[in-house]
Design an enzyme around this catalytic site. Structure first.
Site, PDB file in Angstrom:
ATOM      1  N   MET A 188       0.859  -1.196   0.000  1.00 19.50           N
ATOM      2  CA  MET A 188       0.000   0.000   0.000  1.00 19.50           C
ATOM      3  C   MET A 188       0.894   1.246   0.000  1.00 19.50           C
ATOM      4  O   MET A 188       1.817   1.346   0.814  1.00 19.50           O
ATOM      5  CB  MET A 188      -0.908   0.017   1.232  1.00 19.50           C
ATOM      6  CG  MET A 188      -1.994  -1.038   1.204  1.00 19.50           C
ATOM      7  SD  MET A 188      -3.253  -0.767   2.466  1.00 19.50           S
ATOM      8  CE  MET A 188      -2.407  -1.231   3.941  1.00 19.50           C
TER       9      MET A 188
ATOM     10  N   CYS B 106       0.132   5.732  33.964  1.00 15.84           N
ATOM     11  CA  CYS B 106       1.093   4.629  34.088  1.00 15.84           C
ATOM     12  C   CYS B 106       2.329   4.852  33.219  1.00 15.84           C
ATOM     13  O   CYS B 106       3.458   4.858  33.711  1.00 15.84           O
ATOM     14  CB  CYS B 106       0.419   3.306  33.734  1.00 15.84           C
ATOM     15  SG  CYS B 106       1.532   1.924  33.866  1.00 15.84           S
TER      16      CYS B 106
ATOM     17  N   CYS C 263       3.944   4.211  36.689  1.00 14.56           N
ATOM     18  CA  CYS C 263       4.681   2.941  36.769  1.00 14.56           C
ATOM     19  C   CYS C 263       5.990   2.976  35.988  1.00 14.56           C
ATOM     20  O   CYS C 263       7.053   2.629  36.519  1.00 14.56           O
ATOM     21  CB  CYS C 263       3.853   1.785  36.197  1.00 14.56           C
ATOM     22  SG  CYS C 263       2.085   1.921  36.374  1.00 14.56           S
TER      23      CYS C 263
ATOM     24  N   TYR D 162      -1.780  -7.117  -3.776  1.00 10.83           N
ATOM     25  CA  TYR D 162      -1.087  -6.889  -2.495  1.00 10.83           C
ATOM     26  C   TYR D 162      -0.711  -8.229  -1.878  1.00 10.83           C
ATOM     27  O   TYR D 162      -1.398  -9.231  -2.068  1.00 10.83           O
ATOM     28  CB  TYR D 162      -1.994  -6.123  -1.524  1.00 10.83           C
ATOM     29  CG  TYR D 162      -2.443  -4.798  -2.068  1.00 10.83           C
ATOM     30  CD1 TYR D 162      -1.659  -3.665  -1.906  1.00 10.83           C
ATOM     31  CD2 TYR D 162      -3.634  -4.686  -2.783  1.00 10.83           C
ATOM     32  CE1 TYR D 162      -2.056  -2.454  -2.438  1.00 10.83           C
ATOM     33  CE2 TYR D 162      -4.050  -3.486  -3.323  1.00 10.83           C
ATOM     34  CZ  TYR D 162      -3.251  -2.366  -3.143  1.00 10.83           C
ATOM     35  OH  TYR D 162      -3.645  -1.177  -3.663  1.00 10.83           O
TER      36      TYR D 162
ATOM     37  N   CYS E 241      18.927 -29.760  52.312  1.00 11.82           N
ATOM     38  CA  CYS E 241      18.584 -29.034  51.086  1.00 11.82           C
ATOM     39  C   CYS E 241      17.381 -29.698  50.425  1.00 11.82           C
ATOM     40  O   CYS E 241      17.131 -30.875  50.623  1.00 11.82           O
ATOM     41  CB  CYS E 241      19.741 -29.075  50.102  1.00 11.82           C
ATOM     42  SG  CYS E 241      21.106 -28.088  50.681  1.00 11.82           S
ATOM     43  N   CYS E 242      16.685 -28.969  49.580  1.00 12.00           N
ATOM     44  CA  CYS E 242      15.481 -29.451  48.892  1.00 12.00           C
ATOM     45  C   CYS E 242      14.539 -30.098  49.910  1.00 12.00           C
ATOM     46  O   CYS E 242      13.992 -31.187  49.672  1.00 12.00           O
ATOM     47  CB  CYS E 242      15.777 -30.457  47.804  1.00 12.00           C
ATOM     48  SG  CYS E 242      16.931 -29.844  46.602  1.00 12.00           S
TER      49      CYS E 242
ATOM     50  N   CYS F 171      -4.845   3.121  -2.111  1.00 15.42           N
ATOM     51  CA  CYS F 171      -4.542   1.700  -1.871  1.00 15.42           C
ATOM     52  C   CYS F 171      -5.352   1.194  -0.668  1.00 15.42           C
ATOM     53  O   CYS F 171      -5.880   0.081  -0.682  1.00 15.42           O
ATOM     54  CB  CYS F 171      -3.058   1.521  -1.556  1.00 15.42           C
ATOM     55  SG  CYS F 171      -1.979   1.831  -2.929  1.00 15.42           S
TER      56      CYS F 171
ATOM     57  N   CYS G 177      -0.657   4.628  -0.769  1.00 21.41           N
ATOM     58  CA  CYS G 177      -1.450   5.869  -0.701  1.00 21.41           C
ATOM     59  C   CYS G 177      -2.832   5.556  -0.138  1.00 21.41           C
ATOM     60  O   CYS G 177      -3.181   4.391   0.061  1.00 21.41           O
ATOM     61  CB  CYS G 177      -1.586   6.497  -2.085  1.00 21.41           C
ATOM     62  SG  CYS G 177      -2.461   5.403  -3.217  1.00 21.41           S
TER      63      CYS G 177
HETATM   64  C1  FAD Z   1       4.349   7.399  40.749  1.00 22.89           C
HETATM   65  C2  FAD Z   1       3.367   6.303  40.451  1.00 22.89           C
HETATM   66  C3  FAD Z   1       3.803   5.009  40.337  1.00 22.89           C
HETATM   67  C4  FAD Z   1       2.899   3.991  40.052  1.00 22.89           C
HETATM   68  N1  FAD Z   1       3.367   2.717  39.949  1.00 22.89           N
HETATM   69  C5  FAD Z   1       2.517   1.703  39.665  1.00 22.89           C
HETATM   70  C6  FAD Z   1       2.993   0.377  39.515  1.00 22.89           C
HETATM   71  O1  FAD Z   1       4.186   0.121  39.629  1.00 22.89           O
HETATM   72  N2  FAD Z   1       2.100  -0.598  39.249  1.00 22.89           N
HETATM   73  C7  FAD Z   1       0.762  -0.334  39.117  1.00 22.89           C
HETATM   74  O2  FAD Z   1      -0.008  -1.254  38.883  1.00 22.89           O
HETATM   75  N3  FAD Z   1       0.278   0.916  39.247  1.00 22.89           N
HETATM   76  C8  FAD Z   1       1.120   1.947  39.513  1.00 22.89           C
HETATM   77  N4  FAD Z   1       0.641   3.216  39.613  1.00 22.89           N
HETATM   78  C9  FAD Z   1      -0.814   3.450  39.457  1.00 22.89           C
HETATM   79  C10 FAD Z   1      -1.238   3.440  37.972  1.00 22.89           C
HETATM   80  O3  FAD Z   1      -0.391   4.296  37.247  1.00 22.89           O
HETATM   81  C11 FAD Z   1      -2.693   3.896  37.855  1.00 22.89           C
HETATM   82  O4  FAD Z   1      -3.492   3.071  38.672  1.00 22.89           O
HETATM   83  C12 FAD Z   1      -3.219   3.775  36.424  1.00 22.89           C
HETATM   84  O5  FAD Z   1      -2.341   4.380  35.508  1.00 22.89           O
HETATM   85  C13 FAD Z   1      -4.614   4.428  36.332  1.00 22.89           C
HETATM   86  O6  FAD Z   1      -5.117   4.310  35.024  1.00 22.89           O
HETATM   87  P1  FAD Z   1      -6.463   5.051  34.600  1.00 22.89           P
HETATM   88  O7  FAD Z   1      -6.706   4.671  33.186  1.00 22.89           O
HETATM   89  O8  FAD Z   1      -7.512   4.810  35.609  1.00 22.89           O
HETATM   90  O9  FAD Z   1      -6.142   6.604  34.698  1.00 22.89           O
HETATM   91  P2  FAD Z   1      -5.032   7.477  33.911  1.00 22.89           P
HETATM   92  O10 FAD Z   1      -3.976   6.630  33.318  1.00 22.89           O
HETATM   93  O11 FAD Z   1      -4.618   8.538  34.857  1.00 22.89           O
HETATM   94  O12 FAD Z   1      -5.852   8.098  32.713  1.00 22.89           O
HETATM   95  C14 FAD Z   1      -6.817   9.076  32.890  1.00 22.89           C
HETATM   96  C15 FAD Z   1      -6.741  10.039  31.728  1.00 22.89           C
HETATM   97  O13 FAD Z   1      -7.954  10.781  31.684  1.00 22.89           O
HETATM   98  C16 FAD Z   1      -7.683  12.074  31.197  1.00 22.89           C
HETATM   99  N5  FAD Z   1      -8.821  12.928  31.575  1.00 22.89           N
HETATM  100  C17 FAD Z   1      -9.224  13.263  32.828  1.00 22.89           C
HETATM  101  N6  FAD Z   1     -10.354  14.005  32.775  1.00 22.89           N
HETATM  102  C18 FAD Z   1     -10.669  14.137  31.457  1.00 22.89           C
HETATM  103  C19 FAD Z   1     -11.700  14.802  30.756  1.00 22.89           C
HETATM  104  N7  FAD Z   1     -12.674  15.461  31.388  1.00 22.89           N
HETATM  105  N8  FAD Z   1     -11.688  14.770  29.405  1.00 22.89           N
HETATM  106  C20 FAD Z   1     -10.705  14.119  28.721  1.00 22.89           C
HETATM  107  N9  FAD Z   1      -9.706  13.475  29.340  1.00 22.89           N
HETATM  108  C21 FAD Z   1      -9.686  13.470  30.686  1.00 22.89           C
HETATM  109  C22 FAD Z   1      -6.365  12.427  31.870  1.00 22.89           C
HETATM  110  O14 FAD Z   1      -5.701  13.435  31.152  1.00 22.89           O
HETATM  111  C23 FAD Z   1      -5.640  11.082  31.861  1.00 22.89           C
HETATM  112  O15 FAD Z   1      -4.756  10.969  30.752  1.00 22.89           O
HETATM  113  C24 FAD Z   1       1.518   4.273  39.882  1.00 22.89           C
HETATM  114  C25 FAD Z   1       1.066   5.595  39.973  1.00 22.89           C
HETATM  115  C26 FAD Z   1       1.976   6.607  40.248  1.00 22.89           C
HETATM  116  C27 FAD Z   1       1.479   8.025  40.337  1.00 22.89           C
END
Ligand code: FAD
Length: 554
Positions: free
Chosen positions: A14, A129, A134, A68, A551-552, A19, A16
């Site tokens: 593909m 995340c 994460c 294709y 052991c084991c 395509c 374009c």
């Molecule tokens: C420092 C840190 C470390 C972490 N480590 C881990 C880990 O190791 N393992 C683990 O399991 N979890 C971890 N977590 C938790 C994990 O990141 C979250 O639980 C997960 O990402 C939440 O996903 P979500 O889709 O609910 O929200 P998010 O990923 O926060 O997505 C929500 C999205 O909605 C958007 N939004 C909000 N309001 C609106 C609106 N009105 N209109 C349009 N968009 C909107 C936001 O911009 C955002 O992008 C960690 C969190 C942090 C802060």
């Protein structure tokens, strides 16, 4: 109910948009094809929903006939009867507000069910995340660990931190990984599903199933709220005026501070506290509760505190914080520690006291969605809100906030919203990990929780000095605690403090989920000199003195 199959094809040749249209038409004309889409000619990917598995060969022949070459990259049988009914007159069958992990899981499930899906994201695609949670935290933690271990290959008797390494380069590498994973796991994934549309902008609910984005009104068939959460700071006098770092700021600091005060010793406070300490920052962690990692078994919190202290990281518990000040570029936290008034100072202050759902300011109340005390969306066990058109998933539901819970919830919410499948949101046997070194990992009930629920329990604690793997690795920091029902021996909870405890816990997850007993664990092979053998040895501890076994041991 007839079977249906989802094929993902990689199409070569593909060049374009024409395509892409040509390929789509050729696929759609093939016998047994219900729907076919090409996301863009650049992606070289096409998706097909067909009624027979054999259609696969016809698809390839049809594309060959059209000039294709194609190979089937993925094939999946769609669940019987799980076809989303089209929302009459709606541009989208499903609109998901938020573009993080919950949203992506929901969108993919919706697309697989044949629905036309829109994701509305106001900020960076991928959400917490991959961008600020994460991924950045775990890659920085690993960098800190490597730096620390190379300075101290033998763990016992640690006395000081290594000199600060090239922090800016580490941050650049973190940013590169974040970009690559955001592209690979979110942006590119959208191309595989042509029936998912990304709308960039902030969504506002205006009642019923109406959503306004960038001034345009949409009335999708169903809505999923997946708006995530934000860091929360307690109302400490002076804190707002002084300013502070949250986890997002801390993970992107342009340079290392000389000293850091951390308020809160939950997962994020401990992980980031140890990370910075290992990069040579003087770190002090202040925790209001009696133990660090408050929800864990007390033995684990106490042992972890000792290991952190061995790294010269000062951790104080039962701290009462009175006020915060910032003078001459230095933070002063006035607190009562062990009954004595102290002023703790630091060049930076990190507040790690939890997160709260993003549920205000975009019309949830107007749409009739009910919220709980901490702003979490109230849902049924099917993740349906008080507005029957609206479902919710992820951090906006409140604790537990983990990415695998968010993704699980997203899939369930989409299926229930689109097909009324009635799938239950079930968080039993949910593991969690704190990525300190050693790691903390748990599943099921703690001893206290099990007793509070009326179980008669027995417990076993095994220290890692009795685990061959730990002895061989010369790192005997940690312990394993098992909680079992007294009469039946059924495992109710497993709690591990160990190097890579997050890997070890998975056996405990299966055992708790499928009702296995201590005897089942003991009678199962565990390879010698693995950390997971520790779980078997802990199970043996119920009956025998493990230190006296060969052991084991059996
Ligand atoms: C420092 C840190 C470390 C972490 N480590 C881990 C880990 O190791 N393992 C683990 O399991 N979890 C971890 N977590 C938790 C994990 O990141 C979250 O639980 C997960 O990402 C939440 O996903 P979500 O889709 O609910 O929200 P998010 O990923 O926060 O997505 C929500 C999205 O909605 C958007 N939004 C909000 N309001 C609106 C609106 N009105 N209109 C349009 N968009 C909107 C936001 O911009 C955002 O992008 C960690 C969190 C942090 C802060």
């Amino acid at each position: 109910m007839s079977k249906r199959f989802h094929f993902l094809l990689r199409v070569e040749g593909m060049t374009c948009d024409g395509c892409a249209r040509h390929v789509t038409a050729a696929l759609k004309k093939t016998d047994g094809v219900e729907d076919a889409q090409v996301s863009s000619w650049r992606s070289g990917l096409a998706t097909v929903i067909a009624t027979a598995k054999e259609t696969e060969e016809d698809l390839i022949k049809a594309l060959q006939g059209a000039g294709y070459r194609a190979v089937v990259q993925e094939r999946r049988e769609l669940e019987e009867g799980r076809r989303a009914p089209k929302a009459e007159g709606a541009e989208y069958d499903l609109m998901i507000i938020g573009g993080g992990s919950a949203a992506f899981a929901a969108a993919i499930k919706g697309a697989e069910l044949g629905a036309k899906v829109a994701i509305v994201e106001g900020s960076t695609i991928g959400g917490t995340c991959v961008n600020i949670g994460c991924v950045p935290s775990k890659t920085l933690i690993k960098a800190a660990e490597l730096c620390y271990r190379s300075a101290y290959p033998k763990f016992e008797g640690l006395t000081a931190c290594p000199p600060p390494s090239d922090w800016q380069r580490v941050i650049e590498q973190k940013d590169e990984l974040v970009s690559a994973l955001r592209q690979g796991k979110y942006v590119n994934v959208m191309e595989v599903y042509p029936n998912i549309t990304l709308i960039r902008g902030w969504a506002k609910l205006t009642g019923g199933r109406n959503v306004v984005v960038n001034g345009t009104n949409h009335t999708p068939g169903r809505i999923i709220i997946a708006t995530g959460s934000h860091p929360w700071a307690p109302p400490i006098p002076g804190l707002e005026e002084a300013g502070f770092l949250d986890s997002t700021d801390a993970l992107s600091l342009p340079e290392l501070p000389s000293s850091l005060l951390v308020i809160g010793a939950g997962a994020i406070g401990l992980e980031l506290g140890q990370l910075f300490n290992r990069f040579g920052v003087h770190v002090m962690v202040l925790e209001g509760g009696p133990n660090v990692a408050g929800g864990e078994e007390p033995e684990i919190g106490q042992a972890l505190t000792r290991y952190l202290a061995d790294e010269k990281l000062r951790v104080c518990t039962d701290v009462k914080i009175k006020r915060v000040e910032r003078t001459n570029g230095e933070y002063q936290v006035h607190a009562q520690i062990n009954g004595t008034d102290e002023v703790c100072t630091g060049q930076q202050l990190l507040i790690a006291t939890g997160r709260r759902p993003n549920t205000s300011g975009f019309g949830l109340e107007e749409a009739g969605v009910k919220l709980g005390k901490r702003g979490e969306i109230t849902v049924s066990e099917h993740l349906q809100t008080a507005n029957p058109y609206i479902f919710a998933a992820g951090d906006c539901l409140g604790d537990p906030m983990y990415v695998y819970v968010a993704a699980y919830a997203g899939g369930i919410a989409a299926e229930n919203a689109l097909t009324a499948a009635g799938r239950i949101y079930d968080l039993s046997a949910l593991p969690h990990v704190i990525f300190t070194d050693p790691q903390v990992a748990s599943v099921g009930f703690s001893e206290k929780q099990a007793r509070e629920r009326g179980y008669k329990v027995k417990t076993a604690v095994l220290h890692l000095k009795d685990v061959p793997r730990s002895l061989a690795a010369r790192d005997t920091r940690g312990l394993i605690k098992l909680v079992a029902e007294e009469d039946t021996g059924r495992l109710l909870g497993a709690h591990v403090l160990a190097d890579e405890a997050g890997e070890v816990i998975q056996e405990g997850v299966l055992a708790v989920r499928f009702g296995l007993t201590i005897k089942d664990i003991v009678e199962t092979f565990h390879p010698y000199l693995t950390m997971v053998e520790g779980l078997k040895l802990a199970a043996l501890t119920f009956e025998k003195e493990v230190a006296k076994l060969s052991c084991c041991a059996t």
